[in-house]
Design a protein around this motif. Structure first.
Motif, short mmCIF file in Angstrom:
data_model
loop_
_atom_site.label_atom_id
_atom_site.label_comp_id
_atom_site.label_asym_id
_atom_site.label_seq_id
_atom_site.Cartn_x
_atom_site.Cartn_y
_atom_site.Cartn_z
N ILE A 121 0.86 -1.19 0.00
CA ILE A 121 0.00 0.00 0.00
C ILE A 121 0.89 1.24 0.00
O ILE A 121 1.79 1.36 0.84
CB ILE A 121 -0.91 0.02 1.23
N VAL A 122 0.67 2.15 -0.94
CA VAL A 122 1.45 3.39 -1.00
C VAL A 122 0.48 4.57 -1.09
O VAL A 122 -0.48 4.54 -1.87
CB VAL A 122 2.41 3.42 -2.20
N THR A 123 0.75 5.60 -0.30
CA THR A 123 -0.04 6.83 -0.34
C THR A 123 0.89 8.00 -0.65
O THR A 123 2.10 7.92 -0.52
CB THR A 123 -0.73 7.10 1.00
N ALA A 124 0.30 9.12 -1.03
CA ALA A 124 1.05 10.36 -1.26
C ALA A 124 0.07 11.54 -1.17
O ALA A 124 -1.13 11.34 -0.94
CB ALA A 124 1.75 10.34 -2.61
N LYS A 125 0.58 12.74 -1.36
CA LYS A 125 -0.23 13.94 -1.14
C LYS A 125 -1.14 14.28 -2.31
O LYS A 125 -2.32 14.58 -2.13
CB LYS A 125 0.68 15.14 -0.83
N HIS A 126 -0.60 14.30 -3.55
CA HIS A 126 -1.38 14.81 -4.67
C HIS A 126 -1.08 14.02 -5.94
O HIS A 126 -0.06 13.34 -6.05
CB HIS A 126 -1.09 16.30 -4.91
N MET A 127 -1.97 14.12 -6.91
CA MET A 127 -1.76 13.49 -8.20
C MET A 127 -0.77 14.31 -9.02
O MET A 127 -0.81 15.54 -9.01
CB MET A 127 -3.07 13.34 -8.96
N VAL A 128 0.13 13.63 -9.73
CA VAL A 128 1.04 14.29 -10.66
C VAL A 128 0.56 14.04 -12.09
O VAL A 128 0.44 14.96 -12.88
CB VAL A 128 2.49 13.77 -10.48
N LYS A 129 0.27 12.80 -12.41
CA LYS A 129 -0.28 12.45 -13.72
C LYS A 129 -1.56 11.68 -13.51
O LYS A 129 -1.60 10.68 -12.79
CB LYS A 129 0.73 11.59 -14.50
N THR A 160 -6.69 12.51 -4.15
CA THR A 160 -5.50 11.73 -4.48
C THR A 160 -5.83 10.25 -4.32
O THR A 160 -6.48 9.86 -3.36
CB THR A 160 -4.32 12.06 -3.54
N ASP A 161 -5.39 9.44 -5.24
CA ASP A 161 -5.62 8.00 -5.14
C ASP A 161 -4.70 7.35 -4.12
O ASP A 161 -3.68 7.93 -3.73
CB ASP A 161 -5.39 7.32 -6.49
N MET A 162 -5.06 6.16 -3.72
CA MET A 162 -4.16 5.25 -3.01
C MET A 162 -3.76 4.17 -4.00
O MET A 162 -4.59 3.72 -4.79
CB MET A 162 -4.88 4.65 -1.79
N PHE A 163 -2.48 3.76 -4.01
CA PHE A 163 -2.00 2.74 -4.94
C PHE A 163 -1.75 1.43 -4.20
O PHE A 163 -1.14 1.43 -3.12
CB PHE A 163 -0.69 3.18 -5.61
N LEU A 164 -2.21 0.32 -4.79
CA LEU A 164 -2.03 -1.01 -4.22
C LEU A 164 -1.26 -1.89 -5.19
O LEU A 164 -1.42 -1.79 -6.41
CB LEU A 164 -3.38 -1.68 -3.92
N SER A 165 -0.40 -2.77 -4.64
CA SER A 165 0.33 -3.73 -5.47
C SER A 165 0.16 -5.13 -4.88
O SER A 165 0.22 -5.31 -3.66
CB SER A 165 1.81 -3.38 -5.52
N THR A 169 3.80 -3.93 -10.22
CA THR A 169 2.69 -3.16 -10.80
C THR A 169 1.81 -2.66 -9.65
O THR A 169 1.77 -3.26 -8.57
CB THR A 169 1.85 -4.02 -11.75
N PHE A 170 1.11 -1.58 -9.92
CA PHE A 170 0.19 -1.00 -8.93
C PHE A 170 -1.16 -0.75 -9.58
O PHE A 170 -1.26 -0.58 -10.81
CB PHE A 170 0.73 0.33 -8.41
N VAL A 171 -2.20 -0.72 -8.75
CA VAL A 171 -3.53 -0.33 -9.21
C VAL A 171 -4.00 0.87 -8.39
O VAL A 171 -3.69 0.97 -7.20
CB VAL A 171 -4.55 -1.48 -9.10
N PRO A 172 -4.72 1.81 -9.02
CA PRO A 172 -5.24 2.96 -8.27
C PRO A 172 -6.62 2.65 -7.69
O PRO A 172 -7.47 2.05 -8.33
CB PRO A 172 -5.34 4.04 -9.34
N VAL A 173 -6.82 3.06 -6.42
CA VAL A 173 -8.14 2.96 -5.80
C VAL A 173 -8.47 4.31 -5.16
O VAL A 173 -7.58 5.14 -4.95
CB VAL A 173 -8.19 1.84 -4.72
#
Length: 394
Positions: A313-321, A328-333, A339-343
């Motif tokens: 699980i990876v989080t961050a502050k804001h979307m870049v692309k 902002t999405d949360m990314f899961l792998s 590979t990651f998927v956005p949720v």
């Protein structure tokens, strides 16, 4: 078989977003994941009582106690955060994040003339270390001195009474002010050697605008010489705000922002050994999910729940692309970060200004409950500290 179909769907989604960028807010819905990901409740840890307040609250850190001698204390949650203009308030929940109450404020009583300012990180010792017993609560943070400021230090505080009192006892590193300081401590314990590692951002090297470094200790008082983890060949780049976790394949994954590249995108590096990061001039790889990237103040966690590779699980502050319906999405792998998927973000917010600055992740010992803390906006000009409790299942 289920993971094969899931990966095929992800590949098709990535191709679709690349060809049709107007659909870049498409996310994997929670009910289509190869795991169950259920938001059980969202609660406010702290909310300003004055709607006219302009004091910023950000940089939350959260832990769930699991190494206490008194079994009745295990399961309690502690959270701390930056509160501009004061020091670090500490809050407690005894009902698994349903409600919160204030317990103490951390004050720097070690460094004369310094004051608490930035970047607290809570940690519970998983084993005895030197004179510190298993279950001791440690808070690491940056204290500053002088106008500007002119000096900084990463200071450690300890508590043996469930966060009611904290005593500063050690400085991991000292350096200069804004352009020459030390910032953003993050701990991880190496069980095989009994070493506690402190990763942090370092501005003090004149050869680099900023780099990621690390020290380790076996007693919390005596620390190794610092060594580099990421020190880019382009000296103007500023890798920072490190977060690290160990995955089920034995690898550690370190995520960090890369200031100096548009949007401060999130990068990562992997290693089998915490004190060996290979070519430190290597930037690592960018964290990307179905064509999307995000930036600034990341956090990472891994749980064994979610198939043979568990869930990263990876989080961050804001979307870049790419865009997000939740700020902002949360990314899961599900393949150790290949590979990651956005949720959708469990705590939606407007990612402008200071919102979402340094979210925090903490997993329960069995890996089935995720506590995700962030600072969404509150009223018109300030922020609150909020936590989502998320149940993760096969």
């Amino acid at each position: 078989m289920k993971n094969i179909f899931f990966r095929l769907a992800l590949m098709l989604l990535t191709v679709f977003i690349t060809i049709f960028p107007c659909f870049d807010n498409l996310n994997i819905s929670y009910d289509r994941l190869p795991i169950s990901f259920e938001i059980e409740n969202v609660s406010d840890i702290y909310k300003p009582s004055d709607e006219n307040s302009t004091v910023v609250s950000e940089y939350p850190t959260i832990i769930k106690l699991c190494h206490q001698k008194n079994e009745e204390d295990n399961g309690k949650l502690l959270a701390a955060f930056e509160h501009w203009g004061s020091t670090y308030p500490v809050y407690e929940s005894t009902d698994d994040a349903e409600t919160w109450h204030y317990v103490s404020t951390v004050v720097d009583n070690l460094n004369e003339g310094y004051w608490n300012e930035w970047m607290p990180f809570l940690y519970e010792l998983p084993a005895d270390m030197g004179d510190f017993e298993k279950g001791t609560i440690i808070l690491a943070a940056t204290s500053i001195y002088g106008e500007g400021p002119t000096d900084s230090t990463i200071t450690l505080y300890s508590s043996t009474d469930l966060g009611r009192t904290f005593t500063a006892f050690c400085n991991v590193d000292k350096a200069g002010g804004i352009d020459w300081g030390v910032w953003e401590p993050y701990f991880i314990y190496e069980e095989e050697t009994g070493r506690l590692f402190c990763f942090y951002s370092d501005d003090s090297d004149p050869e680099h605008s900023q780099k990621l470094v690390c020290k380790y200790t076996t007693d919390l008082v005596n620390w190794s010489e610092k060594f580099e983890c990421v020190a880019c060949s382009d000296s103007s780049l500023r890798p920072g705000m490190p977060s690290i976790t160990k995955m089920g394949n034995g690898e550690y994954i370190l995520v960090y922002e890369m200031v100096g590249i548009n949007g401060n995108p999130i990068y990562y590096k992997k290693t089998k050994s915490l004190d060996n990061w290979g070519d430190t001039s290597d930037y690592g790889k960018i964290v990307s999910a179905a064509g999307k990237t995000f930036g600034s103040s990341p956090c990472v966690a891994w749980t064994p729940v979610g198939g043979e590779c568990g869930t990263l699980i990876v989080t961050a502050k804001h979307m870049v692309k790419g865009s997000s319906d939740t700020g902002t999405d949360m990314f899961l792998s599900f393949d150790y970060g290949k590979t990651f998927v956005p949720v959708d973000n469990p705590i939606p917010y407007d990612s402008s200004e200071r919102s979402g600055y340094s979210p925090s992740l903490f997993l329960s010992p069995d890996g089935t409950t995720l506590y995700y803390a962030n600072n969404p906006p509150c009223y018109d000009a300030t922020y609150k500290i909020t936590v989502a409790k998320i149940k993760i299942g096969e």
